[in-house]
Write a protein that holds these residues in place. Structure first.
Motif: not given
Length: 268
Positions: A10-28
Motif C-alpha cells: 500500500r502507498v500511503t498519502v505521506e509525502g511532500a508538504v506544499y505550504p502554498s496549498l494550505k487553505g486554498k480552494g480546490v475542486l475535484i
C-alpha cells in the motif's frame, strides 16, 4: 483480498508538504472513488479547502466521511451528473460558496468502459465525449473568473496514455483523451495572462479497485503482462497520480503550463 495485499504494498498519502496549498480552494471532479478519491485525500492532507463532485451520492457521502475522519479536514461535495452542464455549473457555484474561490481545478472524472467497434452508435459516441471531455472545458470555464480575481490558479486536466499506445476496444475514449492534450495547450495560452496555469496528467494503468476487478474478471494475466512493458516494475496506484497533481497545483510549479506529464512507470 484487496489489491494492496495481493499485488503490491500500500502507498500511503505521506509525502511532500506544499505550504502554498494550505487553505486554498480546490475542486475535484469524479472525487468519490479511485484516482479521484486519492486526489481528495491528498489535498485534504495538505490543508486545502476541498470540494468534489461525484455522480453517486452514497459514494460521495462515504468518501467524504472516510477522508474527513482520516485527515481531520472533511471535504465538501455535490452529487452531479457531469454530462448535465447546467447542473455542473450550479454544483461549482455551490461548492465555491463553501470552499472559497476555486484556485485549483482537477478535471479528473472519466470512464473507460469498452465496447466493440461494430456496436458503437452515434449516440454512444456523443455520450462518451460528454463523459470524458466536454465537462472538462465547461468546468474550467466556470472557475477561471474566480481564479483570475483571486490572483491566479492551476487547472489540471486528466488525460491518458491509452491514445498514445493506440489501445483497442475504446476508440471513443482514446479520441477524447487525445483531445485533452490539445485543449490543455490552447486553454493555457488563452488564460496565461490571467496568471492561470493549465497542465494535464496522462496516467498509465492505475490499479484502482475498479480496474483490478475488471482485469480479474476478463484476464488476470494482464497484471504481469503490463509490468513487462513498464520500465519500472511496480504497479501504479492512485497516490502516484495524486502526488503529481499536488505539485502541479502548488506554487512550486508556478511557471509550468501547457504541458502534459506522463505518469506510467515508463510505458510510452
Amino acid at each position: 483480498m484487496s489489491i494492496h495485499s495481493e499485488l503490491i504494498p500500500r502507498v500511503t498519502v505521506e509525502g511532500a508538504v506544499y505550504p502554498s496549498l494550505k487553505g486554498k480552494g480546490v475542486l475535484i471532479t469524479g472525487g468519490g472513488s479511485g484516482i479521484g478519491a486519492s486526489l481528495v485525500e491528498h489535498f485534504c492532507t495538505q490543508g486545502a479547502r476541498v470540494g468534489f463532485i461525484e455522480l453517486n451520492s452514497d459514494t460521495a457521502d462515504e468518501t467524504a466521511r472516510r477522508i474527513g475522519a482520516a485527515t481531520g479536514n472533511p471535504p465538501h461535495h455535490e452529487a452531479v451528473d457531469l454530462r448535465d452542464i447546467g447542473a455542473l455549473r450550479t454544483a461549482i457555484s455551490s461548492l465555491s460558496e463553501r470552499i472559497g474561490p476555486v484556485r485549483v481545478l482537477v478535471n479528473n472524472a472519466g470512464n473507460d468502459d469498452r465496447m466493440p467497434l461494430e456496436n458503437v452508435t452515434p449516440e454512444y459516441w456523443d455520450e462518451r465525449f460528454q463523459t470524458n471531455l466536454r465537462h472538462q472545458f465547461f468546468a474550467a470555464q466556470a472557475v477561471i473568473g474566480d481564479m483570475a480575481r483571486a490572483g491566479g490558479g492551476s487547472i489540471i486536466n486528466m488525460g491518458s496514455i491509452s491514445w498514445m499506445r493506440g489501445a483497442a476496444g475504446l476508440i471513443f475514449y482514446t479520441t477524447a483523451k487525445s483531445a485533452v492534450m490539445g485543449m490543455t495547450k490552447s486553454l493555457a495560452r488563452e488564460v496565461g495572462e490571467r496568471n492561470i496555469r493549465v497542465n494535464s496528467i496522462a496516467p498509465g494503468w492505475v490499479l484502482t479497485e475498479r480496474q483490478v476487478e475488471r482485469a480479474k474478471r476478463i484476464y488476470h494475466g494482464k497484471f504481469a503482462e503490463y509490468l513487462e512493458v513498464q520500465c519500472l516494475k511496480e504497479h501504479l496506484l492512485p497516490p502516484d497520480i495524486a502526488r503529481m497533481a499536488l505539485w502541479l497545483a502548488a506554487d512550486d510549479s508556478r511557471l509550468v503550463t501547457a504541458q502534459t506529464f506522463i505518469v506510467d512507470a515508463g510505458v510510452v
